[in-house]
Scaffold this active site. Structure first.
Site, PDB file in Angstrom:
ATOM      1  N   ASP A  34       0.861  -1.184   0.000  1.00  0.00           N
ATOM      2  CA  ASP A  34       0.000   0.000   0.000  1.00  0.00           C
ATOM      3  C   ASP A  34       0.891   1.224   0.000  1.00  0.00           C
ATOM      4  O   ASP A  34       2.072   1.137   0.347  1.00  0.00           O
ATOM      5  CB  ASP A  34      -0.927   0.003   1.240  1.00  0.00           C
ATOM      6  CG  ASP A  34      -2.222   0.747   0.992  1.00  0.00           C
ATOM      7  OD1 ASP A  34      -2.160   1.950   0.684  1.00  0.00           O
ATOM      8  OD2 ASP A  34      -3.295   0.133   1.080  1.00  0.00           O
ATOM      9  N   TYR A 147     -13.940   6.895 -12.868  1.00  0.00           N
ATOM     10  CA  TYR A 147     -13.782   5.663 -12.075  1.00  0.00           C
ATOM     11  C   TYR A 147     -14.366   4.470 -12.844  1.00  0.00           C
ATOM     12  O   TYR A 147     -13.740   3.414 -12.927  1.00  0.00           O
ATOM     13  CB  TYR A 147     -14.487   5.848 -10.727  1.00  0.00           C
ATOM     14  CG  TYR A 147     -14.437   4.642  -9.807  1.00  0.00           C
ATOM     15  CD1 TYR A 147     -13.280   4.302  -9.126  1.00  0.00           C
ATOM     16  CD2 TYR A 147     -15.575   3.853  -9.606  1.00  0.00           C
ATOM     17  CE1 TYR A 147     -13.239   3.211  -8.269  1.00  0.00           C
ATOM     18  CE2 TYR A 147     -15.547   2.759  -8.747  1.00  0.00           C
ATOM     19  CZ  TYR A 147     -14.376   2.445  -8.085  1.00  0.00           C
ATOM     20  OH  TYR A 147     -14.349   1.354  -7.247  1.00  0.00           O
TER      21      TYR A 147
END
Ligand SMILES: NC(=O)c1ccc[n+]([C@@H]2O[C@H](COP(=O)([O-])OP(=O)(O)OC[C@H]3O[C@@H](n4cnc5c(N)ncnc54)[C@H](O)[C@@H]3O)[C@@H](O)[C@H]2O)c1
Length: 253
Positions: A34, A147
């Site tokens: 991450d 998106y």
């Protein structure tokens, strides 16, 4: 879970983080990637856990992460592509660079991980390669154009990988949830909250991951948690104009 070494992007939050915790509890070794170092810290400490602060848009860093995982934890058995961002807005109002960044993380990151990690799974003839797309990877909507475009690309790329390698022994899955109660939704709250999101309460990460495991066991590629998700999917296929009329009415656009 049959997997022994699990490589997870977006493991610092939401579904990636829940998947990482579950894998650790099941006795697997986890490489948790991450950009959010604090989120990775929340996974705790274990000799079976490798925390890697990596930006998945950087192909060299992703390749190095795969190599380090295999060196320190062993050959990767399962890849979970969960990292993504979801700032929303009307296409002509959203920042041009942000539209491209959404594609670079949500789709480009998946391409980088596939190029780095999938050859190992294919050469061993086993393992799981899982992408998180979304129901909006099948159903476009207002305020979500950038998106949705990235999630359509995730669906298409993963479906291509699946069919090109269907005899390889590797299991592929593309997970297409509706809204899920995770920090990702805060990005919509911080930008635009589509009224379509108010039509049903968000599902939970646990429900999505349970549906994913069941689909993998049954050899199903498409994973669509919750009945309402299937309704959107079938409406898009067989009544797209009706679905758009619903979206226009709900969003008032
Ligand atoms: N939450 C939802 O409503 C929902 C619905 C459908 C699909 N999805 C998809 O499921 C997946 C998981 O979503 P979530 O809800 O758990 O999101 P989340 O925001 O809780 O977690 C996503 C993680 O990805 C990380 N990330 C972002 N950019 C990165 C980068 N460049 N490199 C590495 N890591 C990066 C973030 O730091 C974050 O920790 C995503 O692909 C998302 O698009 C989510």
């Amino acid at each position: 879970m049959a997997s022994k070494v699990v490589f997870i992007t977006g493991a610092g939050s939401g579904m990636g983080q829940v998947a990482a915790k579950r894998a650790l509890l099941a006795g697997s070794a986890v490489a948790a990637l991450d950009v959010n170092a604090a989120g990775l810290e929340a996974l705790g400490a274990s000799e079976r856990l490798l925390k890697l602060v990596v930006d998945i848009t950087d192909p060299a860093a992703v390749k190095a992460a795969v190599e380090r995982t295999e060196r320190e934890l062993g050959p990767i058995d399962r890849v979970i592509n969960s990292a993504a961002i979801m700032p929303l807005g009307l296409l002509m109002k959203q920042d041009h660079a942000l539209i491209l960044r959404i594609m670079s993380i949500n789709y480009g990151g998946l391409v980088n991980v596939a190029r780095a990690a999938l050859p190992g799974l294919l050469s061993r003839g086993r393992g799981d390669f899982i992408s998180f797309s979304s129901i909006v990877g099948h159903v476009p909507s207002i305020y979500m154009g950038a998106y949705c475009s990235s999630k359509f690309a995730v669906c298409c790329f993963t479906e291509g990988l699946y069919h090109e390698n269907r005899k390889s022994g590797v299991r592929f899955a593309c997970v297409c949830p509706p809204a899920v109660a995770t920090p990702l939704l805060d990005q919509a709250r911080d930008t635009v909250w589509p009224k379509m999101f108010n039509l049903a309460p968000p599902t939970t990460p646990e429900k999505v991951l349970d549906t994913m495991e069941a689909a993998l066991e049954k050899g199903r590629f498409w994973v669509m948690p919750e009945f309402g998700t299937l309704v959107y999917y079938w409406m898009r296929r067989f009544a797209p104009n009706l679905l758009w009329r619903v979206i226009h009415r709900v969003e008032g656009v």
